[in-house]
Design a protein around this motif. Structure first.
Motif, PDB file in Angstrom:
ATOM      1  N   PHE A  73     -41.955 -28.236  -7.887  1.00 24.50           N
ATOM      2  CA  PHE A  73     -41.581 -27.383  -9.011  1.00 24.50           C
ATOM      3  C   PHE A  73     -40.071 -27.208  -8.995  1.00 24.50           C
ATOM      4  N   VAL A  74     -39.470 -27.201 -10.174  1.00 25.39           N
ATOM      5  CA  VAL A  74     -38.020 -27.153 -10.272  1.00 25.39           C
ATOM      6  C   VAL A  74     -37.607 -26.087 -11.280  1.00 25.39           C
ATOM      7  N   PHE A  75     -36.745 -25.192 -10.847  1.00 25.10           N
ATOM      8  CA  PHE A  75     -36.121 -24.240 -11.758  1.00 25.10           C
ATOM      9  C   PHE A  75     -34.741 -24.759 -12.130  1.00 25.10           C
ATOM     10  N   PHE A  76     -34.430 -24.697 -13.421  1.00 22.43           N
ATOM     11  CA  PHE A  76     -33.068 -24.874 -13.900  1.00 22.43           C
ATOM     12  C   PHE A  76     -32.612 -23.499 -14.329  1.00 22.43           C
ATOM     13  N   GLU A  77     -31.533 -23.018 -13.730  1.00 18.69           N
ATOM     14  CA  GLU A  77     -31.059 -21.665 -13.971  1.00 18.69           C
ATOM     15  C   GLU A  77     -29.590 -21.674 -14.369  1.00 18.69           C
ATOM     16  N   ARG A  78     -29.217 -20.696 -15.181  1.00 23.50           N
ATOM     17  CA  ARG A  78     -27.809 -20.444 -15.488  1.00 23.50           C
ATOM     18  C   ARG A  78     -27.584 -18.946 -15.366  1.00 23.50           C
TER      19      ARG A  78
ATOM     20  N   VAL B  66     -27.963 -23.252 -11.229  1.00 22.99           N
ATOM     21  CA  VAL B  66     -28.747 -23.411 -10.012  1.00 22.99           C
ATOM     22  C   VAL B  66     -29.878 -24.386 -10.290  1.00 22.99           C
ATOM     23  N   VAL B  67     -30.144 -25.246  -9.326  1.00 24.97           N
ATOM     24  CA  VAL B  67     -31.336 -26.068  -9.317  1.00 24.97           C
ATOM     25  C   VAL B  67     -32.101 -25.632  -8.074  1.00 24.97           C
ATOM     26  N   ALA B  68     -33.280 -25.077  -8.283  1.00 25.68           N
ATOM     27  CA  ALA B  68     -34.091 -24.585  -7.166  1.00 25.68           C
ATOM     28  C   ALA B  68     -35.399 -25.372  -7.140  1.00 25.68           C
ATOM     29  N   ILE B  69     -35.687 -25.983  -6.018  1.00 22.60           N
ATOM     30  CA  ILE B  69     -36.869 -26.834  -5.869  1.00 22.60           C
ATOM     31  C   ILE B  69     -37.798 -26.225  -4.835  1.00 22.60           C
ATOM     32  N   SER B  70     -39.078 -26.160  -5.185  1.00 19.50           N
ATOM     33  CA  SER B  70     -40.112 -25.718  -4.249  1.00 19.50           C
ATOM     34  C   SER B  70     -41.218 -26.756  -4.249  1.00 19.50           C
ATOM     35  N   VAL B  71     -41.609 -27.197  -3.055  1.00 24.18           N
ATOM     36  CA  VAL B  71     -42.687 -28.162  -2.915  1.00 24.18           C
ATOM     37  C   VAL B  71     -43.852 -27.457  -2.233  1.00 24.18           C
ATOM     38  N   ALA B  72     -44.988 -27.463  -2.907  1.00 25.80           N
ATOM     39  CA  ALA B  72     -46.177 -26.806  -2.368  1.00 25.80           C
ATOM     40  C   ALA B  72     -46.812 -27.641  -1.263  1.00 25.80           C
ATOM     41  N   LYS B  73     -47.373 -26.973  -0.293  1.00 24.62           N
ATOM     42  CA  LYS B  73     -48.197 -27.666   0.690  1.00 24.62           C
ATOM     43  C   LYS B  73     -49.427 -28.204  -0.052  1.00 24.62           C
TER      44      LYS B  73
ATOM     45  N   ASP C 227     -46.468 -19.129   3.204  1.00 32.02           N
ATOM     46  CA  ASP C 227     -47.383 -20.087   3.819  1.00 32.02           C
ATOM     47  C   ASP C 227     -47.799 -21.209   2.874  1.00 32.02           C
ATOM     48  N   TRP C 228     -47.351 -21.168   1.628  1.00 32.51           N
ATOM     49  CA  TRP C 228     -47.759 -22.163   0.632  1.00 32.51           C
ATOM     50  C   TRP C 228     -46.708 -23.227   0.390  1.00 32.51           C
ATOM     51  N   VAL C 229     -45.481 -22.979   0.855  1.00 37.08           N
ATOM     52  CA  VAL C 229     -44.351 -23.855   0.532  1.00 37.08           C
ATOM     53  C   VAL C 229     -44.037 -24.777   1.704  1.00 37.08           C
ATOM     54  N   GLU C 230     -44.028 -26.067   1.421  1.00 36.59           N
ATOM     55  CA  GLU C 230     -43.687 -27.077   2.418  1.00 36.59           C
ATOM     56  C   GLU C 230     -42.179 -27.235   2.545  1.00 36.59           C
ATOM     57  N   HIS C 231     -41.492 -27.136   1.407  1.00 37.70           N
ATOM     58  CA  HIS C 231     -40.045 -27.340   1.379  1.00 37.70           C
ATOM     59  C   HIS C 231     -39.455 -26.561   0.211  1.00 37.70           C
ATOM     60  N   ALA C 232     -38.316 -25.937   0.441  1.00 29.16           N
ATOM     61  CA  ALA C 232     -37.590 -25.261  -0.637  1.00 29.16           C
ATOM     62  C   ALA C 232     -36.112 -25.589  -0.493  1.00 29.16           C
ATOM     63  N   GLU C 233     -35.475 -25.768  -1.634  1.00 33.87           N
ATOM     64  CA  GLU C 233     -34.052 -26.114  -1.638  1.00 33.87           C
ATOM     65  C   GLU C 233     -33.404 -25.455  -2.847  1.00 33.87           C
TER      66      GLU C 233
END
Length: 96
Positions: free
Chosen positions: A52-57, A6-13, A82-88
């Motif tokens: 921020f990016v998580f690399f998961e297995r 998994v690649v999980a991306i979170s962009v903070a406001k 309320d802190w996250v602008e974008h998550a994928e």
């Protein structure tokens, strides 16, 4: 089912970068203890520090699904809503 990644991306406001970082750091320990977690590494984008990016297995899709329903992930999602602008989240399988 075979191992998945998994690649999980979170962009903070803007202005929430450090709050989000602390919240993300808080889920690393509990997640690494979950059954089926093989790798759960948090990274910060060097060019865009709000990203921020998580690399998961994970051992299986079932292990990942259990992770998504875990108490610490549920609490995290509520805390940072309320802190996250974008998550994928991208679930991928290794080719080579």
């Amino acid at each position: 089912m075979s191992e998945i990644a998994v690649v999980a991306i979170s962009v903070a406001k803007p202005g929430y970068e450090e709050r989000l970082r602390e919240a993300l750091e808080g889920i690393v320990g509990p997640t690494r203890k979950e059954q089926g977690a093989l790798q759960y590494d948090l990274h910060r984008d060097m060019q865009e520090p709000r990203r921020f990016v998580f690399f998961e297995r994970w051992t299986s899709q079932e292990a990942l699904a259990a992770h998504a329903k875990s108490a610490h992930i549920t609490a995290y999602k509520q805390a940072v809503a309320d802190w996250v602008e974008h998550a994928e989240i991208r679930v991928v399988s290794k080719i080579l």
